[in-house]
Scaffold this active site. Structure first.
Site, short mmCIF file in Angstrom:
data_model
loop_
_atom_site.label_atom_id
_atom_site.label_comp_id
_atom_site.label_asym_id
_atom_site.label_seq_id
_atom_site.Cartn_x
_atom_site.Cartn_y
_atom_site.Cartn_z
N ALA A 39 29.28 24.67 31.08
CA ALA A 39 30.68 24.39 31.41
C ALA A 39 31.16 25.15 32.64
CB ALA A 39 31.57 24.72 30.21
N THR A 70 34.33 24.25 35.88
CA THR A 70 35.69 24.78 35.82
C THR A 70 36.37 24.76 37.19
OG1 THR A 70 34.80 27.03 35.98
CG2 THR A 70 35.31 26.20 33.77
N ASP A 130 30.63 15.52 31.67
CA ASP A 130 31.62 15.03 32.64
C ASP A 130 31.06 14.12 33.72
OD1 ASP A 130 30.38 16.87 34.49
OD2 ASP A 130 31.69 18.46 33.72
N HIS A 188 24.03 16.67 25.81
CA HIS A 188 25.15 16.46 24.91
C HIS A 188 25.85 15.13 25.15
CE1 HIS A 188 25.40 21.11 24.35
NE2 HIS A 188 24.49 20.55 23.58
N CYS A 204 34.58 -1.31 17.17
CA CYS A 204 33.46 -1.90 17.91
C CYS A 204 33.65 -3.40 18.01
CB CYS A 204 32.15 -1.57 17.20
SG CYS A 204 30.70 -2.37 17.92
N CYS A 224 30.53 -5.16 15.88
CA CYS A 224 30.41 -5.15 14.41
C CYS A 224 31.66 -4.66 13.70
CB CYS A 224 29.21 -4.31 13.99
SG CYS A 224 29.47 -2.51 14.16
N ASN A 271 26.03 33.31 36.49
CA ASN A 271 27.12 33.11 35.54
C ASN A 271 28.20 34.16 35.78
OD1 ASN A 271 28.10 31.49 33.38
ND2 ASN A 271 27.69 33.14 31.94
#
Length: 260
Positions: A35, A39, A117, A134, A167, A170, A233
């Protein structure tokens, strides 16, 4: 006489120069992003002081798969939140652009990202090189029949008054094509993330606390395969002990500096 203010560049972490030399000589770089790289594009993290879940506890509740599937009212709130997701208007930043430059140089083996994103692809990284562990917010997925469609189609229905769009194939429950808490990761995706990590000569981990598994295992897997590990980081991570170079600083400044 007025004096123009002086603008100073962010101070780069100790070790940036040595890490730059390592990057320059690399032939197969895998970049693992979290993430923190987004930012600067205006996309908040989840648990930070200005995080999505910090400001909106209902959003955290909706991120749990069982809650989402069981509660129609929670789904209605989730769909309203999706209308204003920052990802729709966010633009890639210098960190994303630096990764595109690795590809332009022919050095980029893959990007393994925890982000949903789509900013790596928007910046120009080849989508085939991006491993989205993810999932992605840009598509929906039916929980019952697995039909996948562009998110924009469902958001148009929400704006027209369909508060919990079903959906179209279905009638099942739709969710964003992201991995919720309580939802199994896609085995093929994780397998590819680990495989490319074992194939690289440099693993560059950016903007992640490296505390979410199994994707955090990319770091020790790369190290065990004799890759060099660089961690960039703003704070310490769970995998700092594996780093050949630990660069704690502003991602938007450090990544471009590694290209200089």
């Amino acid at each position: 006489m007025s004096v123009e203010p002086r603008h100073t560049l962010p101070e780069l972490p100790v070790g940036t120069e040595t890490a730059r030399s390592l990057i320059s000589a690399a032939k197969r770089i895998v970049v693992l992003t979290g993430a923190g790289i987004s930012t600067d594009s205006g996309i908040p993290d989840f648990r930070g002081p200005n995080g999505v879940w910090t400001k909106n506890p209902a959003a955290e509740k909706a991120s749990n798969l069982q809650n989402y599937l069981a509660d129609p009212e929670l789904r209605k709130v989730a769909w309203q939140n999706r209308l204003t997701t920052p990802a729709w208007t966010a633009e890639p930043n210098q960190g994303h652009a630096a990764i595109v430059e690795f590809e332009r140089r022919g050095q980029l083996h893959a990007v393994v990202t925890q982000n949903i994103d789509g900013l790596h692809q928007k910046a120009g990284t080849d989508p085939d090189k991006v491993v989205e562990v993810h999932g992605t917010v840009w598509f929906t997925r039916c929980w019952d029949c697995a039909d996948q469609r562009p998110m924009a189609q469902s958001l148009t229905r929400v704006r027209a008054g369909d508060v919990d769009p079903a959906c179209l194939e279905c009638g099942g429950i739709l969710k964003s094509d992201t991995i919720s808490f309580g939802q199994a990761l896609v085995p093929e995706v994780i397998d590819r993330a680990l495989q490319v990590s074992e194939e690289c000569d440099v693993l560059l981990a950016v903007g992640s606390t490296l505390s979410v598994f199994p994707v955090a295992n990319c770091v020790p897997r790369a190290k065990a395969a004799n890759a060099r590990v660089i961690i960039v980081n703003g704070e310490e991570t769970r995998m700092d002990r594996f780093a050949d170079h630990l660069l704690v600083g502003q991602i938007g400044a450090v990544l471009p500096a590694l290209l200089a």
